[in-house]
Design a protein around this motif. Sequence first.
Motif, PDB file in Angstrom:
ATOM      1  N   UNK A   8       0.826  -1.205   0.000  1.00  0.00           N
ATOM      2  CA  UNK A   8       0.000   0.000   0.000  1.00  0.00           C
ATOM      3  C   UNK A   8       0.864   1.259   0.000  1.00  0.00           C
ATOM      4  N   UNK A   9       2.045   1.183   0.608  1.00  0.00           N
ATOM      5  CA  UNK A   9       2.949   2.325   0.592  1.00  0.00           C
ATOM      6  C   UNK A   9       3.541   2.519  -0.803  1.00  0.00           C
ATOM      7  N   UNK A  10       3.878   1.432  -1.474  1.00  0.00           N
ATOM      8  CA  UNK A  10       4.380   1.528  -2.843  1.00  0.00           C
ATOM      9  C   UNK A  10       3.354   2.208  -3.743  1.00  0.00           C
ATOM     10  N   UNK A  11       2.093   1.796  -3.599  1.00  0.00           N
ATOM     11  CA  UNK A  11       1.028   2.347  -4.424  1.00  0.00           C
ATOM     12  C   UNK A  11       0.856   3.843  -4.186  1.00  0.00           C
ATOM     13  N   UNK A  12       0.869   4.237  -2.911  1.00  0.00           N
ATOM     14  CA  UNK A  12       0.719   5.656  -2.576  1.00  0.00           C
ATOM     15  C   UNK A  12       1.900   6.467  -3.117  1.00  0.00           C
ATOM     16  N   UNK A  13       3.116   5.948  -2.976  1.00  0.00           N
ATOM     17  CA  UNK A  13       4.293   6.659  -3.468  1.00  0.00           C
ATOM     18  C   UNK A  13       4.216   6.898  -4.979  1.00  0.00           C
ATOM     19  N   UNK A  14       3.819   5.884  -5.724  1.00  0.00           N
ATOM     20  CA  UNK A  14       3.707   6.039  -7.178  1.00  0.00           C
ATOM     21  C   UNK A  14       2.671   7.099  -7.529  1.00  0.00           C
ATOM     22  N   UNK A  15       1.549   7.069  -6.831  1.00  0.00           N
ATOM     23  CA  UNK A  15       0.485   8.034  -7.092  1.00  0.00           C
ATOM     24  C   UNK A  15       0.940   9.455  -6.772  1.00  0.00           C
ATOM     25  N   UNK A  16       1.612   9.621  -5.646  1.00  0.00           N
ATOM     26  CA  UNK A  16       2.019  10.961  -5.225  1.00  0.00           C
ATOM     27  C   UNK A  16       3.120  11.527  -6.133  1.00  0.00           C
ATOM     28  N   UNK A  17       4.117  10.725  -6.437  1.00  0.00           N
ATOM     29  CA  UNK A  17       5.237  11.213  -7.242  1.00  0.00           C
ATOM     30  C   UNK A  17       4.791  11.563  -8.659  1.00  0.00           C
TER      31      UNK A  17
ATOM     32  N   UNK B 110      -2.307  11.406   2.372  1.00  0.00           N
ATOM     33  CA  UNK B 110      -1.857  10.036   2.132  1.00  0.00           C
ATOM     34  C   UNK B 110      -0.894   9.582   3.219  1.00  0.00           C
ATOM     35  N   UNK B 111      -0.013  10.487   3.644  1.00  0.00           N
ATOM     36  CA  UNK B 111       0.930  10.151   4.722  1.00  0.00           C
ATOM     37  C   UNK B 111       0.190   9.845   6.014  1.00  0.00           C
ATOM     38  N   UNK B 112      -0.838  10.646   6.313  1.00  0.00           N
ATOM     39  CA  UNK B 112      -1.638  10.416   7.523  1.00  0.00           C
ATOM     40  C   UNK B 112      -2.318   9.050   7.478  1.00  0.00           C
ATOM     41  N   UNK B 113      -2.819   8.677   6.297  1.00  0.00           N
ATOM     42  CA  UNK B 113      -3.464   7.373   6.152  1.00  0.00           C
ATOM     43  C   UNK B 113      -2.478   6.243   6.432  1.00  0.00           C
ATOM     44  N   UNK B 114      -1.258   6.374   5.933  1.00  0.00           N
ATOM     45  CA  UNK B 114      -0.259   5.328   6.135  1.00  0.00           C
ATOM     46  C   UNK B 114       0.211   5.263   7.586  1.00  0.00           C
ATOM     47  N   UNK B 115       0.307   6.414   8.234  1.00  0.00           N
ATOM     48  CA  UNK B 115       0.650   6.417   9.665  1.00  0.00           C
ATOM     49  C   UNK B 115      -0.390   5.630  10.449  1.00  0.00           C
TER      50      UNK B 115
END
Length: 239
Positions: A197-206, A222-227
């Motif tokens: 899920x972190x990989x997916x968020x990183x790709x989306x954000x970048x 997105x960072x808050x969700x992952x925390x």
Amino acid sequence: MIDVERTVTPDEAETPIRRIAFDRPAARNALTPSGLETLFDAVVDADEPVIVLEGRGDAFCAGADLDVVSRLDRDGGRELAELGQRVARAIEACEATVVAAIDGPAMGGGLELALACDLRVATPRSTFGEPGVTFGLFGAWGGTVRLPRIVGEGPALDLALTGRTIDAETALEMGLIGRIATEPDEVVAELAANPPETLSVLCERIRDGDDAASQEEREAEAFADLVETHREALRALRE
């Protein structure tokens, strides 16, 4: 023409991986419309967190089958371009992290599909090019959009206007690929060891192309969700 296999990483996590292979080695893995349709289905149907796109034989993918292209009329040309664009968008929008494991030539549409992937890893023998201009065409599977976004306008124009072929070292210097590796699967395993899920968020954000303020707002959310998702694991790191 397109072969799909499910594997897992050789570690304790045993992360599921969908391996999608271009499987026309005699044609240097050139793609027909039916092959593109099969590729689209293989991408959108994936439920694995990581997808590896690769080629069989001595090439990654030569792009569109020129025997097919030579038989098209104007409407057929538009349909082929739109089909290739649809496949590239599916790769780019996929929730899974998509790795292009390039071993050998990635030319024309093959390069364009690799550009839609999240990470491009190439072996030292790989080569890259947009040779369409040499026979009066150009890369229309999103190539004129993604290539300048990834390498910049100057290098994109150089590749597109000359049709020249570059080696892996030049591609790395240009930013066309992210890594040169004798064994791309080692990079896949390195990536797959991280939370999907972190990989997916990183790709989306970048890849977010919106204005900076809007990007930062979504980045914070997105960072808050992952925390929240990894709270217990984060606490364990402190102990």
